[in-house]
Scaffold this active site. Structure first.
Site, PDB file in Angstrom:
ATOM      1  N   ASP A   1       3.720  -5.417   3.370  1.00 28.15           N
ATOM      2  CA  ASP A   1       2.931  -4.337   2.773  1.00 28.15           C
ATOM      3  C   ASP A   1       3.422  -3.059   3.441  1.00 28.15           C
ATOM      4  O   ASP A   1       3.079  -2.761   4.579  1.00 28.15           O
ATOM      5  CB  ASP A   1       1.441  -4.591   3.078  1.00 28.15           C
TER       6      ASP A   1
ATOM      7  N   LYS B   1       5.980   7.495   2.450  1.00 26.54           N
ATOM      8  CA  LYS B   1       5.736   6.823   1.171  1.00 26.54           C
ATOM      9  C   LYS B   1       5.256   7.815   0.103  1.00 26.54           C
ATOM     10  O   LYS B   1       5.430   7.590  -1.078  1.00 26.54           O
ATOM     11  CB  LYS B   1       4.694   5.728   1.396  1.00 26.54           C
TER      12      LYS B   1
ATOM     13  N   GLU C   1       0.273  -3.732  -5.108  1.00 26.28           N
ATOM     14  CA  GLU C   1      -0.653  -3.969  -3.989  1.00 26.28           C
ATOM     15  C   GLU C   1      -1.979  -4.615  -4.427  1.00 26.28           C
ATOM     16  O   GLU C   1      -2.387  -5.618  -3.834  1.00 26.28           O
ATOM     17  CB  GLU C   1      -0.886  -2.660  -3.230  1.00 26.28           C
TER      18      GLU C   1
ATOM     19  N   ASP D   1      -8.333  -0.179  -4.376  1.00 31.39           N
ATOM     20  CA  ASP D   1      -7.424  -0.050  -3.222  1.00 31.39           C
ATOM     21  C   ASP D   1      -7.196   1.424  -2.883  1.00 31.39           C
ATOM     22  O   ASP D   1      -6.470   2.128  -3.570  1.00 31.39           O
ATOM     23  CB  ASP D   1      -6.099  -0.741  -3.603  1.00 31.39           C
TER      24      ASP D   1
END
Ligand code: AMP
Length: 613
Positions: free
Chosen positions: A9, A71, A172, A194
């Site tokens: 992850d 990211k 994810e 999420d």
């Protein structure tokens, strides 16, 4: 031996690696024993690369040379809103790359964003290898469900640079659902909410007897904890300016300390009603006056500052339920993922909106990596009874006359999928046609993400409308787009590559892979040197400790004097090699040291036996 494929992850704030061992998914802790590793990369003053906790530990004193939240920039263009926002708010330097992409500067080095992510992935590879004791060359890596093709491609490139073949990219929330439902034989409809450090995703899934089917997904790839931190920072900066007249925005070190303190206060306020932001010696004015910041912050204030961000996530939940055609009442469970879901207001609003108490059984920091590991195991071990059906989060299409967007694949279509479109020439004797491939939901082509463009050439000269070319667009299980074209008249296939703008060309990528391999060799060599150094030092200590006993037992004999002189010479040689940091010579000397220690131990042992008699 079974192949070891890990699940990673790769988060905005933290990264986590996991593996399935004997059927059980497990997080692999790093060397420090932590189960997640900060997604941070820095260069020390001596030019040493620091990743994870090492980078985080020095961020306050070296903010301009420490990259965090890369990211948020991966697969983005320099002139995007994300690029501009990060450039204005981060303490490190970001600049335009040669392909309109984003580059990051650390000291005198310039890196592409996939390279920075690669350094983090490489660290995870090393963590896994240290745990497993074997090389790890393959991984399943997760991305936010709402990542577009460029962002996915860039993540895959990061894996390649790190020496990892990314055998599958999964979303994810889908990974989280896999971990949630794994081995439980459930039959349920669930929502996965999420909210992480940089992104928000929500997916609606139907889980039934090993089949995990995503019905719809939506999100925002620029909405997460970082936005919450900015709100708190803004509040603190404004309050400080009102009180002291000092504008902290230009003081990089103060800004980094503020960011750190804002995040810490935010986290503290998940379990306390009030927190104090205490930053002594925050700023020194040009005249030498020192300023301290001490500001209380209540949970209520934090909620007031960030409520609208949470509401944005709720709107996205509404949208995804609508496109799934699912009523809230039909949901059996809501799974919370990402560190930000620890915030009480997030939990309250999610519970209110879905009218269900969210499931408490999963660890929001680890569940995504565990799901990736489960998918990895399922891909290598065909015994696994698990089927994952994901969807594409964005529509795929082309630009047509008038600058409009013509959809070929609708969003939330199950992947892998493909769709064809027949183009005809619009002019007489037209021998080529230019095709723009786009991803997004706007009717206007310019508002969608340009994935690539290509020119279809070599068409037969003929009156307009007579030459037909079928272009097939496909989306792989990774969510990555590819295009093929066929001249329908001749049946000839044209090979077309849509160059996903991960920001790197194939040549650049190959060069980076080479550099990364060389770095690993160097790193391993320096680790080996360190290992030999420690062994040598330990053996030298043992010789010194045993020497008085050996001298007592043997110095009266010529043989004994020779042996002691020889041992002393071996120690001197080792010390010289230690000072020169010569790994190869140390390797040879280790053997001599080892022999000397054995001989000394033997003598010491015999001496103590004789004394006992
Ligand atoms: P992730 O991307 O899932 O690792 O989530 C990281 C984000 O979660 C960061 O923005 C953290 O500040 C935030 N976070 C972690 N723990 C807490 C907490 N206890 N309360 C509020 N936010 C948290």
């Amino acid at each position: 031996m079974a192949e070891h494929v890990v699940g990673i992850d790769l988060g905005t704030t933290n990264t986590c690696v996991a593996i399935v061992e004997q059927g059980v998914p497990k997080v692999i802790p790093n060397k420090g024993g932590y189960r997640t590793t900060p997604s941070m990369v820095a260069l020390s003053e001596s030019g040493r690369r620091l990743v994870g906790h090492l980078a985080k530990r020095q961020v306050l004193t070296n903010p301009q040379n420490t990259i965090y939240a890369a990211k948020r920039l991966i697969g983005r263009k320099w002139n995007s809103t994300a690029g501009r926002t990060v450039a204005q708010t981060c303490p490190y330097t970001i600049a335009e790359g040669p392909h309109g992409d984003i580059r990051l500067k650390i000291r005198d080095q310039v890196y592409s964003v996939p390279e920075i992510s690669a350094f983090i992935l490489q660290e995870m590879k090393m963590i896994a290898e240290a745990h497993l004791g074997v090389p790890v060359e393959k991984a399943v890596v997760t991305v936010p469900a709402y990542f577009n093709d460029n962002q996915r491609q860039a993540t895959k490139d990061a894996g390649r640079i790190a020496g990892l073949e990314v055998i599958r990219i999964i979303n994810e929330p889908t990974a989280a659902a896999l971990a949630y439902g794994f081995g439980k034989n459930l039959e349920r409809k669930v929502a996965v909410y999420d909210l992480g450090g940089g992104t928000f995703d929500v997916s609606i899934l139907a889980i039934g007897h090993g089949v995990f089917e995503v019905i719809s997904t939506a999100g925002d790839t620029f909405l997460g904890g970082e936005n919450f931190d900015l709100r708190v920072m803004q509040y603190l900066i404004e309050t400080f300016e009102e009180d002291t007249g000092v504008n902290l925005r230009e003081d990089r070190m103060a800004m980094q300390r503020l960011k750190d303190a804002a995040e810490k206060a935010r986290c503290d306020l998940s379990s306390a009603r009030e927190a104090i932001v205490d930053l002594p010696f925050l700023h020194t004015s040009p005249s030498g006056k020192v300023f301290h910041l001490q500001e209380p912050l209540t949970q209520q204030q934090l909620e007031g500052l960030t409520e609208d961000l949470i509401e944005q996530t709720i709107k996205i939940c509404e949208r995804t339920l609508a496109s799934a055609g699912v009523d809230r009442k039909q949901l059996d469970d809501v799974v919370l993922v990402g560190g930000m879901t620890r915030m009480p207001l997030v939990q309250r609003r999610v519970a209110e909106f879905f009218a269900i108490e969210p499931c408490k059984g999963v660890n929001p920091d680890e569940v995504v990596a565990l799901g990736a590991a489960i998918q990895a195991a399922a891909l290598v071990d065909e015994q696994h009874d698990l089927l994952l059906l994901d969807v594409t989060p964005h529509s795929l299409g082309i630009m047509i006359v008038g600058g409009y967007f013509h959809r070929l694949i609708e969003q939330n279509t199950t992947i892998p999928t493909r769709a064809g479109h027949v183009f005809t020439t619009v002019r007489d004797n037209q021998t080529s046609v230019k095709i723009l491939v786009l991803q997004g939901e706007s009717e206007k082509a310019a508002e969608n993400e340009l994935l690539g463009e290509f020119i279809l050439s070599g068409l037969r000269k003929a009156p307009r409308g007579q030459v037909e070319v079928e272009v097939t667009f496909s989306i792989s299980v990774d969510g990555i787009v590819s295009v093929a074209a066929k001249d329908l008249e001749t049946g000839r296939e044209q090979c077309i590559t849509v160059t996903a703008t991960s920001g790197l060309t194939e040549d650049e990528l190959k060069e980076l892979v080479k550099q990364s391999q060389a770095y690993m060799i160097e790193l391993r060599a320096s680790e080996e040197l360190e290992r030999r150094r420690q062994q040598c030092e330990k053996l030298i200590d043992s010789i010194r400790e045993l020497l008085p006993q050996v001298q007592e037992a043997m110095s009266g004999t010529r043989f004994g004097r020779d042996a002691i002189a020889k041992a002393e010479a071996v120690v001197r040689r080792a010390e010289g090699e230690l000072a020169r940091a010569d790994a190869r010579a140390l390797g040879d000397t280790l053997e001599s040291l080892d022999r000397t220690v054995s001989m000394f131990r033997n003598v010491a042992h015999k001496r103590s036996e004789a004394a006992q008699r």
